[in-house]
Design a protein around this motif. Structure first.
Motif, PDB file in Angstrom:
ATOM      1  N   ASP A   1       0.851  -1.180   0.000  1.00 38.75           N
ATOM      2  CA  ASP A   1       0.000   0.000   0.000  1.00 38.75           C
ATOM      3  C   ASP A   1       0.894   1.241   0.000  1.00 38.75           C
ATOM      4  O   ASP A   1       1.550   1.532   0.994  1.00 38.75           O
ATOM      5  CB  ASP A   1      -0.915  -0.019   1.228  1.00 38.75           C
ATOM      6  CG  ASP A   1      -1.921   1.126   1.209  1.00 38.75           C
ATOM      7  OD1 ASP A   1      -2.150   1.665   0.116  1.00 38.75           O
ATOM      8  OD2 ASP A   1      -2.463   1.465   2.282  1.00 38.75           O
ATOM      9  N   ILE A   2       0.929   1.962  -1.136  1.00 33.66           N
ATOM     10  CA  ILE A   2       1.790   3.137  -1.274  1.00 33.66           C
ATOM     11  C   ILE A   2       1.064   4.354  -0.724  1.00 33.66           C
ATOM     12  O   ILE A   2      -0.062   4.658  -1.140  1.00 33.66           O
ATOM     13  CB  ILE A   2       2.181   3.367  -2.748  1.00 33.66           C
ATOM     14  CG1 ILE A   2       2.912   2.144  -3.297  1.00 33.66           C
ATOM     15  CG2 ILE A   2       3.051   4.606  -2.890  1.00 33.66           C
ATOM     16  CD1 ILE A   2       3.268   2.266  -4.758  1.00 33.66           C
ATOM     17  N   VAL A   3       1.706   5.058   0.192  1.00 33.80           N
ATOM     18  CA  VAL A   3       1.115   6.234   0.826  1.00 33.80           C
ATOM     19  C   VAL A   3       2.110   7.394   0.727  1.00 33.80           C
ATOM     20  O   VAL A   3       3.251   7.276   1.183  1.00 33.80           O
ATOM     21  CB  VAL A   3       0.762   5.973   2.302  1.00 33.80           C
ATOM     22  CG1 VAL A   3       0.193   7.228   2.945  1.00 33.80           C
ATOM     23  CG2 VAL A   3      -0.230   4.826   2.418  1.00 33.80           C
ATOM     24  N   LEU A   4       1.680   8.503   0.121  1.00 33.09           N
ATOM     25  CA  LEU A   4       2.502   9.722   0.049  1.00 33.09           C
ATOM     26  C   LEU A   4       2.286  10.508   1.341  1.00 33.09           C
ATOM     27  O   LEU A   4       1.202  11.031   1.579  1.00 33.09           O
ATOM     28  CB  LEU A   4       2.111  10.553  -1.172  1.00 33.09           C
ATOM     29  CG  LEU A   4       2.839  11.883  -1.355  1.00 33.09           C
ATOM     30  CD1 LEU A   4       4.338  11.656  -1.500  1.00 33.09           C
ATOM     31  CD2 LEU A   4       2.290  12.630  -2.566  1.00 33.09           C
ATOM     32  N   THR A   5       3.300  10.582   2.164  1.00 30.65           N
ATOM     33  CA  THR A   5       3.172  11.214   3.472  1.00 30.65           C
ATOM     34  C   THR A   5       3.405  12.725   3.382  1.00 30.65           C
ATOM     35  O   THR A   5       4.086  13.209   2.467  1.00 30.65           O
ATOM     36  CB  THR A   5       4.183  10.609   4.457  1.00 30.65           C
ATOM     37  OG1 THR A   5       5.518  10.867   3.983  1.00 30.65           O
ATOM     38  CG2 THR A   5       3.983   9.104   4.588  1.00 30.65           C
ATOM     39  N   PRO A   6       2.854  13.488   4.324  1.00 31.05           N
ATOM     40  CA  PRO A   6       3.115  14.938   4.352  1.00 31.05           C
ATOM     41  C   PRO A   6       4.600  15.260   4.460  1.00 31.05           C
ATOM     42  O   PRO A   6       5.059  16.275   3.921  1.00 31.05           O
ATOM     43  CB  PRO A   6       2.344  15.409   5.587  1.00 31.05           C
ATOM     44  CG  PRO A   6       1.263  14.383   5.791  1.00 31.05           C
ATOM     45  CD  PRO A   6       1.871  13.088   5.349  1.00 31.05           C
ATOM     46  N   GLY A   7       5.359  14.413   5.150  1.00 29.35           N
ATOM     47  CA  GLY A   7       6.794  14.642   5.270  1.00 29.35           C
ATOM     48  C   GLY A   7       7.495  14.604   3.930  1.00 29.35           C
ATOM     49  O   GLY A   7       8.381  15.432   3.654  1.00 29.35           O
ATOM     50  N   ASN A   8       7.120  13.664   3.061  1.00 32.48           N
ATOM     51  CA  ASN A   8       7.730  13.584   1.737  1.00 32.48           C
ATOM     52  C   ASN A   8       7.282  14.741   0.843  1.00 32.48           C
ATOM     53  O   ASN A   8       8.050  15.214   0.003  1.00 32.48           O
ATOM     54  CB  ASN A   8       7.382  12.246   1.081  1.00 32.48           C
ATOM     55  CG  ASN A   8       8.166  11.091   1.684  1.00 32.48           C
ATOM     56  OD1 ASN A   8       9.268  11.275   2.181  1.00 32.48           O
ATOM     57  ND2 ASN A   8       7.591   9.906   1.664  1.00 32.48           N
ATOM     58  N   ILE A   9       6.034  15.185   1.004  1.00 32.35           N
ATOM     59  CA  ILE A   9       5.573  16.364   0.256  1.00 32.35           C
ATOM     60  C   ILE A   9       6.387  17.594   0.659  1.00 32.35           C
ATOM     61  O   ILE A   9       6.832  18.373  -0.189  1.00 32.35           O
ATOM     62  CB  ILE A   9       4.073  16.607   0.508  1.00 32.35           C
ATOM     63  CG1 ILE A   9       3.248  15.442  -0.052  1.00 32.35           C
ATOM     64  CG2 ILE A   9       3.629  17.926  -0.117  1.00 32.35           C
ATOM     65  CD1 ILE A   9       1.767  15.548   0.236  1.00 32.35           C
ATOM     66  N   LEU A  10       6.590  17.745   1.965  1.00 28.37           N
ATOM     67  CA  LEU A  10       7.386  18.872   2.457  1.00 28.37           C
ATOM     68  C   LEU A  10       8.826  18.777   1.981  1.00 28.37           C
ATOM     69  O   LEU A  10       9.435  19.799   1.604  1.00 28.37           O
ATOM     70  CB  LEU A  10       7.336  18.902   3.988  1.00 28.37           C
ATOM     71  CG  LEU A  10       8.094  20.043   4.674  1.00 28.37           C
ATOM     72  CD1 LEU A  10       7.517  21.385   4.249  1.00 28.37           C
ATOM     73  CD2 LEU A  10       8.032  19.894   6.191  1.00 28.37           C
TER      74      LEU A  10
END
Length: 414
Positions: free
Chosen positions: A372-381
């Motif tokens: 399950d691939i999840v784009l986290t807020p940390g990676n967006i930042l």
């Protein structure tokens, strides 16, 4: 404050005009930043998702536990591989010894397993993993039960033919009916179903296989089924929270097993005490390599994109030289011109970076097996921050050249 807001708004207007006036040129120049951010954030997102899934899967191994086995989870260079073959398998009487004598153990479990075992109920059959465990298995591993109950100590000691089946096993053998109290055939023997596990689904790296396709029976019943092939035994020991690092428990295990196997002080251990953390450490090393590769690939792409942004900014400074002269003649400070072009460069880089992040977000909708691939807020930042840094680095020189222009020469330029 109003002046600063107007300057930012004006810088944004100039940047937007640069984007619109040469859309093709800008798009091609920002493609490097987009690819670079996509490569880095995609790798980080996949690695984070894999780590999360693996940690959840390793949770089935329990916490504060050690596994006593013939083979170690990881091999050392100073120990010849052929010596592992000479080690004896753990025995059931050693499990009994540890269960009775260990003082720093919260639970001691004997377990063994075999995959691809056919289980039948009438015309229905399913191939699943069969595990034989002792009573304290529920203390070292998560065994959620949706229907029925867990084993009793009497059923374990008497090696009764009772079983706890996984959700998928129950669904295939007993469609549209409750399996509790029903019987299934395992290796030609009938077992009574006393419980059904909760539906969990297979993890990305599920230790011991899909928990929904598993069947658990008492260890002594398992030993009777496969007595001719001498099934391998694993002894699992759970320690107390008050024993940091389980050092006392591990020392006690070594002392008891070495004495049981009559090992002299000069002889090496003939057993391995494994920890789930070793698996995590090995996998983390692989993830570190993947992350480094992502930085390298993304770094080259962002380098190309950075030069593209610098090229756009040099062209923009050239095209707006006359405007710069007029602004300076009207009293605009050097830092105002500098920030104006620097803001434009950062905005261009951020736009490219956001497109790359958007592509990663679209990637998260893809099905990669059980991952399950999840784009986290940390990676967006992180992606946004890297874009800002690229825009700042490659936009500072054109912005500085614009800020240092002589207003008279700038106005006279064509």
């Amino acid at each position: 404050m109003l002046i600063i807001f107007r300057q930012v708004l004006e810088s944004f207007r100039f940047a937007w005009q640069a984007l619109r006036s040469n859309l093709l040129r800008t798009t091609l120049s920002l493609l490097g930043v987009t690819i670079g951010i996509f490569a880095i954030i995609a790798v980080f997102t996949i690695v984070d998702s894999m780590q999360r899934s693996i940690k959840e899967s390793l949770g089935s191994l329990g916490t504060n536990v050690v596994y006593i086995q013939k083979w170690p989870f990881s091999f050392t260079d100073d120990y010849p591989w052929w010596k592992y073959f000479q080690r004896p398998e753990p025995k059931y009487n050693e499990y009994r010894l540890l269960s009775e004598r260990l003082e720093n153990a919260k639970a001691v479990v004997a377990m063994s397993g075999r995959g691809g075992v056919t289980m039948k109920n009438g015309n229905n059959s399913v191939s699943a993993r069969l595990s034989g465990v002792s009573y304290d298995y529920k203390e070292v591993s998560d065994v959620p039960i949706a229907q029925g109950r867990y084993f009793t100590p009497q059923e374990m000691e008497a090696a009764r033919n009772v079983t706890l089946i996984g959700w998928e096993v129950a669904d295939k053998l007993f469609p549209n009916q409750s399996p509790i109290g029903q019987t299934i055939q395992i290796a030609g023997l009938k077992f009574s179903v006393i419980g059904v596990g909760e539906k969990k689904g297979a993890g990305f790296l599920e230790i011991g296989g899909n928990p929904d396709l598993r069947c658990i029976i008492p260890y002594n019943s398992f030993a009777k089924l496969f007595s001719s092939s001498r099934p391998n035994l694993t002894i699992c020991v759970k320690g107390y929270e008050s024993d940091p690092g389980l050092t006392n428990l591990e020392g006690e295990i070594k002392g008891l097993l070495r004495a049981r196997r009559s090992l002299r002080p000069t002889q090496e251990d003939s057993f391995a005490i494994n920890r789930p953390e070793a698996v995590v450490g090995f996998i983390s090393g692989i993830f570190s390599v993947l992350t480094f590769a992502g930085w390298i690939i993304g770094g080259f792409s962002m380098l190309v994109g950075g030069f593209g942004i610098a090229n756009i900014m040099f062209v923009s400074v050239k095209e707006r030289t006359n405007i710069i002269g007029i602004q300076k003649s009207l009293g605009a400070k050097n830092y105002v011109i500098l920030l104006q072009f620097l803001f434009e460069a950062v905005l261009l880089a951020v736009v490219g970076g956001l497109v790359g992040i958007l592509l990663v977000y679209l990637l998260s909708f893809m099905q990669l097996g059980s991952l399950d691939i999840v784009l986290t807020p940390g990676n967006i930042l992180l992606g946004t921050l890297v874009s800002v840094i690229i825009g700042t680095i490659f936009g500072i020189i054109p912005a500085a050249l614009a800020a240092r222009m002589n207003p008279v020469d700038a106005i006279r330029s064509k």
